[in-house]
Scaffold this motif. Structure first.
Motif, PDB file in Angstrom:
ATOM      1  N   GLU A  85       0.832  -1.196   0.000  1.00  0.00           N
ATOM      2  CA  GLU A  85       0.000   0.000   0.000  1.00  0.00           C
ATOM      3  C   GLU A  85       0.875   1.258   0.000  1.00  0.00           C
ATOM      4  N   LYS A  86       1.870   1.276   0.895  1.00  0.00           N
ATOM      5  CA  LYS A  86       2.758   2.428   1.005  1.00  0.00           C
ATOM      6  C   LYS A  86       4.145   1.955   1.393  1.00  0.00           C
ATOM      7  N   ASP A  87       5.142   2.384   0.632  1.00  0.00           N
ATOM      8  CA  ASP A  87       6.526   1.982   0.873  1.00  0.00           C
ATOM      9  C   ASP A  87       7.303   3.166   1.431  1.00  0.00           C
ATOM     10  N   GLU A  88       7.704   3.043   2.697  1.00  0.00           N
ATOM     11  CA  GLU A  88       8.452   4.115   3.350  1.00  0.00           C
ATOM     12  C   GLU A  88       9.920   3.746   3.543  1.00  0.00           C
ATOM     13  N   GLY A  89      10.386   2.765   2.756  1.00  0.00           N
ATOM     14  CA  GLY A  89      11.775   2.358   2.852  1.00  0.00           C
ATOM     15  C   GLY A  89      11.961   1.219   3.832  1.00  0.00           C
ATOM     16  N   ARG A  90      12.184   1.562   5.090  1.00  0.00           N
ATOM     17  CA  ARG A  90      12.374   0.532   6.114  1.00  0.00           C
ATOM     18  C   ARG A  90      11.069  -0.192   6.420  1.00  0.00           C
ATOM     19  N   LEU A  91       9.996   0.550   6.522  1.00  0.00           N
ATOM     20  CA  LEU A  91       8.687  -0.019   6.817  1.00  0.00           C
ATOM     21  C   LEU A  91       7.771   0.073   5.600  1.00  0.00           C
ATOM     22  N   VAL A  92       6.982  -0.965   5.406  1.00  0.00           N
ATOM     23  CA  VAL A  92       6.044  -1.023   4.288  1.00  0.00           C
ATOM     24  C   VAL A  92       4.667  -1.338   4.850  1.00  0.00           C
ATOM     25  N   SER A  93       3.678  -0.520   4.551  1.00  0.00           N
ATOM     26  CA  SER A  93       2.305  -0.858   4.942  1.00  0.00           C
ATOM     27  C   SER A  93       1.709  -1.734   3.846  1.00  0.00           C
ATOM     28  N   VAL A  94       0.904  -2.696   4.275  1.00  0.00           N
ATOM     29  CA  VAL A  94       0.466  -3.777   3.396  1.00  0.00           C
ATOM     30  C   VAL A  94      -1.053  -3.770   3.259  1.00  0.00           C
ATOM     31  N   ARG A  95      -1.532  -3.913   2.012  1.00  0.00           N
ATOM     32  CA  ARG A  95      -2.976  -4.011   1.794  1.00  0.00           C
ATOM     33  C   ARG A  95      -3.405  -5.429   1.434  1.00  0.00           C
ATOM     34  N   GLY A  96      -2.422  -6.295   1.187  1.00  0.00           N
ATOM     35  CA  GLY A  96      -2.758  -7.675   0.856  1.00  0.00           C
ATOM     36  C   GLY A  96      -1.526  -8.566   0.856  1.00  0.00           C
ATOM     37  N   LEU A  97      -1.753  -9.868   0.902  1.00  0.00           N
ATOM     38  CA  LEU A  97      -0.689 -10.871   0.878  1.00  0.00           C
ATOM     39  C   LEU A  97      -1.107 -11.981  -0.073  1.00  0.00           C
ATOM     40  N   VAL A  98      -0.131 -12.515  -0.799  1.00  0.00           N
ATOM     41  CA  VAL A  98      -0.410 -13.625  -1.699  1.00  0.00           C
ATOM     42  C   VAL A  98       0.617 -14.718  -1.417  1.00  0.00           C
ATOM     43  N   GLU A  99       0.142 -15.915  -1.134  1.00  0.00           N
ATOM     44  CA  GLU A  99       1.034 -17.029  -0.844  1.00  0.00           C
ATOM     45  C   GLU A  99       1.488 -17.709  -2.132  1.00  0.00           C
ATOM     46  N   LYS A 100       2.789 -17.700  -2.379  1.00  0.00           N
ATOM     47  CA  LYS A 100       3.415 -18.422  -3.491  1.00  0.00           C
ATOM     48  C   LYS A 100       2.760 -18.125  -4.844  1.00  0.00           C
ATOM     49  N   PRO A 101       2.717 -16.844  -5.225  1.00  0.00           N
ATOM     50  CA  PRO A 101       2.081 -16.518  -6.509  1.00  0.00           C
ATOM     51  C   PRO A 101       2.977 -16.855  -7.706  1.00  0.00           C
ATOM     52  N   ASP A 102       2.349 -17.131  -8.808  1.00  0.00           N
ATOM     53  CA  ASP A 102       3.084 -17.257 -10.068  1.00  0.00           C
ATOM     54  C   ASP A 102       3.781 -15.920 -10.328  1.00  0.00           C
ATOM     55  N   PRO A 103       5.036 -15.928 -10.809  1.00  0.00           N
ATOM     56  CA  PRO A 103       5.765 -14.665 -11.010  1.00  0.00           C
ATOM     57  C   PRO A 103       4.994 -13.615 -11.794  1.00  0.00           C
ATOM     58  N   LYS A 104       4.242 -14.020 -12.780  1.00  0.00           N
ATOM     59  CA  LYS A 104       3.507 -13.030 -13.592  1.00  0.00           C
ATOM     60  C   LYS A 104       2.353 -12.404 -12.812  1.00  0.00           C
ATOM     61  N   ASP A 105       1.908 -13.059 -11.739  1.00  0.00           N
ATOM     62  CA  ASP A 105       0.790 -12.552 -10.959  1.00  0.00           C
ATOM     63  C   ASP A 105       1.221 -11.913  -9.642  1.00  0.00           C
TER      64      ASP A 105
END
Length: 294
Positions: free
Chosen positions: A178-198
């Motif tokens: 969602e937002k990348d602040e360098g050291r810390l990243v806020s996350v809006r979702g997680l995907v377990e073992k996705p295909d590289p294209k996805d």
């Protein structure tokens, strides 16, 4: 104010098939990096982060792990009688106090999420850490301590993360940022073992987490994910929106000790950090390289 993280879960029920035949009779968590087993590195890292209770989720054939957390009276007496104080210190000084280590069983191999869920009654209604001993991190500040220090700022759920090659995303839990602040990243979702294209990014979770008990409630629904297993990543993703989730780009180098090459790399890297071994190891590596060039 965030509740303190007092407990850590160590999922150690896996079969270690990638290290057969060595792991036929020896748990993979007891394989040594230089002269200490992987599980001891994990527990020492947790101790350095202020963890007070250590919960090991084991399976069949893991009795030697429990033995490693017990006092070896006969060995201790022999070392004491022979004046081997350094060796005696090495086997006793690191051990948690009686009552700090608890064991529970994962009776079926239903995935990492299921292993963590098996510790639910010991965790109770408080935040907890998860350490995967296969992921060994060489760092000036222990990785879990970095995570817990960051948790003091963020609260919620937090995972240690690192960049991976895009063609390797299928091996990891990947962040949807969602937002990348360098050291810390806020996350809006997680995907377990996705295909590289996805894959939504190439920022991967490694085996260090600080989690809220709400994750346990999600794991208790026993939903199957990637590989037909109960995935910790899926349970964490299900809490996003009600529990803040962040990734921490940790400082240090991670070694995948569930992989033979990663295991060998870790042995070399940790040996090179030892003042009593570094020069000898460098010479040995140089000799081997020279022999293999001819």
């Amino acid at each position: 104010m965030n509740k303190p993280v007092r407990k850590a879960v160590f999922p150690v029920a896996g079969l270690g098939t990638r290290f057969l035949p060595a792991t036929k009779a020896i748990p993979k968590e007891m394989l040594p990096i230089v002269d200490k087993p992987l599980i001891q590195y994990a527990v020492e890292e947790a101790q350095a982060a202020g963890i007070e209770e250590f919960i090991l989720v084991t399976g069949r054939g893991k009795a030697t792990i429990a033995d490693h957390f017990d006092r070896a009276y006969e060995l201790a007496e022999v070392l004491k009688a022979r004046g081997k104080t350094a060796e005696l210190e090495a086997i006793e000084s690191w051990m948690p106090a009686p009552g700090q280590v608890n064991f529970t069983r994962q009776r079926e191999a239903l995935g990492l999420g299921h292993a963590v869920w098996c510790a639910r009654n010991m965790i109770g209604d408080e935040p907890f850490a998860v350490i995967l001993p296969d992921d060994l991190v060489l760092a000036e500040t222990p990785c879990l301590k970095q995570l817990i220090d960051a948790y003091g700022e963020t609260g919620g759920n937090l995972a240690a993360v690192m960049e991976v090659p895009r063609d390797q995303t299928y091996r990891y839990g990947i962040l949807d940022i969602e937002k990348d602040e360098g050291r810390l990243v806020s996350v809006r979702g997680l995907v377990e073992k996705p295909d590289p294209k996805d894959a939504p990014s190439t920022l991967s979770i490694i085996g260090r987490y600080v989690l809220q008990p709400k994750v346990l409630a999600e794991l208790g629904k026993h939903r199957s994910g990637a590989g037909g297993e109960i995935q910790l990543t899926d349970a964490m993703a299900a809490t996003i929106g009600s529990v803040p989730f962040h990734g921490l780009r940790f400082e240090g180098r991670r070694f995948d000790c569930g992989d033979k090459i990663g295991f060998l790399e870790a042995n070399i890297a940790f040996a090179l950090k030892r003042p009593d071994m570094a020069d000898t190891v460098l010479r040995a590596i140089g000799d081997l390289i020279g022999e293999n060039k001819t």
